[in-house]
Design a protein around this motif. Structure first.
Motif, short mmCIF file in Angstrom:
data_model
loop_
_atom_site.label_atom_id
_atom_site.label_comp_id
_atom_site.label_asym_id
_atom_site.label_seq_id
_atom_site.Cartn_x
_atom_site.Cartn_y
_atom_site.Cartn_z
N LEU A 101 0.82 -1.21 0.00
CA LEU A 101 0.00 0.00 0.00
C LEU A 101 0.86 1.26 0.00
O LEU A 101 0.56 2.24 -0.69
N ALA A 105 0.74 4.15 -2.88
CA ALA A 105 -0.06 5.22 -2.29
C ALA A 105 0.05 6.52 -3.07
O ALA A 105 1.14 6.92 -3.49
N GLN A 110 -4.68 6.01 1.91
CA GLN A 110 -3.91 4.77 1.70
C GLN A 110 -2.82 4.63 2.76
O GLN A 110 -2.53 3.52 3.23
#
Length: 412
Positions: A101, A105, A110
């Motif tokens: 993530l 991002a 996120q």
């Protein structure tokens, strides 16, 4: 004489078929806190490139603590029942997911989700790997506590410096650090899969999640240790989230490597103080650390106002050393008294207090910083925590280890 030799041998032997298991568990602790501190030198970049406010930064940091709180409430009893290994494998997979993530991002939500996953995973590792160390070396609780504290701070030191260097000298400062750590996590996952289960006394029965509790016979010992982690981790929360950008503003240094150095010297000094104080009585070490944090927190206000790079670095070293004594002393003390059948839930309760102390003051400081400015809020935060450290030192000096006759659990 012979009994003394046998006891010394018991304290150094690993009760596990794989002799490398002890080092693996320490490495997991280092990795966990390394991932915890990984974004710290990168927060100034996020603030600049993504226009993130101090409140958003502290929310990103605080959701980590929320995730860790969830783990602290659950993983202790789970690992006592089903074993340490399944929990550790799940935690490492969650860390990998969070790193992915971070890699992709493009917005704050996120980052928040990634930090929440990391909080759950890192909270699980600190609780379960700490309990597993006692499974592997049950005869040496105090030394396990010292080694755990050193590993945690070594992990922060190496990871923060590495992340700062990558951010300073690569063209993708918000990507490369997470990719490198991802490779390390994959290697650790393979090692844990090969690990034989350390907790041979697991019940294998139905897991019952209850509110945190500790055996009555170690109640006074637990609360002494609990106050130690609360004061020290409240300092850690703000120093890993808001302090990096504040030092840049105060000294005029804009390089990310400077931020990494400030955090890293603090963590390295903490690791060194815990290692060197291993032979000091844990209670005395924790009290000394609380007093040292009072002095260094007040000196931090002066160091920032002076704008002196040397003073900021020196105070970070002193603060790290005091933090190491306070946290390390409390952890060694608790490891020495935790009963074998309740190691998981005792560690859960202990780290529950730590993550509460890390998350709540950090969000409050971030909210106030967004309104009044970090430079204006920090002195008040430092004074408030210094007063808490004074209370902790007084309670430690006045308290003594007691063992009530009843053995019913004490609920938190």
């Amino acid at each position: 004489m012979a009994s003394t030799a046998v006891a010394a041998t018991q304290r150094t032997q690993t009760v596990h078929p794989q002799r490398w298991s002890y080092l693996l568990l320490l490495s997991l602790l280092a990795l966990a806190l390394g991932c915890s501190g990984l974004p710290s030198p990168l927060y100034p970049i996020y603030q600049e490139q993504w226009d993130m406010s101090p409140l958003t930064v502290t929310v990103v940091f605080a959701v980590y603590a929320i995730g860790a709180l969830g783990s602290a409430l659950t993983v202790g009893p789970i690992s006592d029942a089903v074993g340490r290994k399944p929990v550790l494998i799940t935690a490492l997979v969650s860390i990998l997911t969070g790193l992915v993530l971070f890699l992709i991002a493009t917005s704050a939500w996120q980052l928040i989700l990634a930090r929440f996953l990391h909080g759950m995973a890192i909270g699980a590792i600190t609780v379960v790997a700490g309990a597993a160390l006692l499974d592997v070396r049950p005869h040496d609780g105090a030394r396990n506590g010292m080694a755990s504290g050193v590993a945690l701070n070594v992990g922060i030191t190496i990871t923060v410096l590495g992340a700062a260097a990558a951010a300073q000298w690569t063209t993708h400062p918000l990507r490369v650090p997470f990719a490198v750590v991802g490779v390390v996590v994959l290697a650790m996952l393979a090692a844990v899969i090969a690990l034989a289960e350390p907790h041979t006394g697991r019940t294998g029965g139905r897991v019952r999640i209850q509110r945190p509790s500790i055996p009555q016979e170690i109640a006074s010992d637990f609360w002494f240790s609990g106050i130690g982690i609360m004061t020290s981790w409240s300092v850690l929360g703000v120093f890993l989230s808001l302090y990096p950008a504040l030092t840049q503003q105060a000294t005029g240094h804009t390089s990310i490597i400077f931020v990494g150095i400030v955090v890293a010297v603090m963590a390295a000094a903490s690791a060194a103080s815990q290692w060197l104080s291993g032979r000091i009585d844990p209670r005395k070490a924790a009290i000394t650390g609380d007093l040292g944090m009072i002095v260094s927190l007040l000196c931090a206000i002066w160091a920032l106002r002076s704008g002196s790079t040397a003073f900021v670095i020196i105070d970070s070293i002193v603060l790290g050393a005091a933090f190491g004594l306070a946290f390390g002393g409390s952890l060694r003390h608790l490891n020495d008294v935790a009963p074998p059948e309740a190691r998981g839930r005792v560690m859960s309760a202990y780290y529950l207090l730590g993550y509460l102390a890390m998350g709540i003051p950090t969000v409050i400081a971030g909210a106030l910083s967004s309104r009044f400015g970090t430079a204006a809020v920090f002195p008040w935060f430092a004074v408030a925590v210094a007063l808490a450290c004074l209370v902790a030192a007084l309670l430690g000096a006045l308290g003594g280890r007691t063992r009530p006759v009843t053995e019913s659990p004490v609920n938190l």
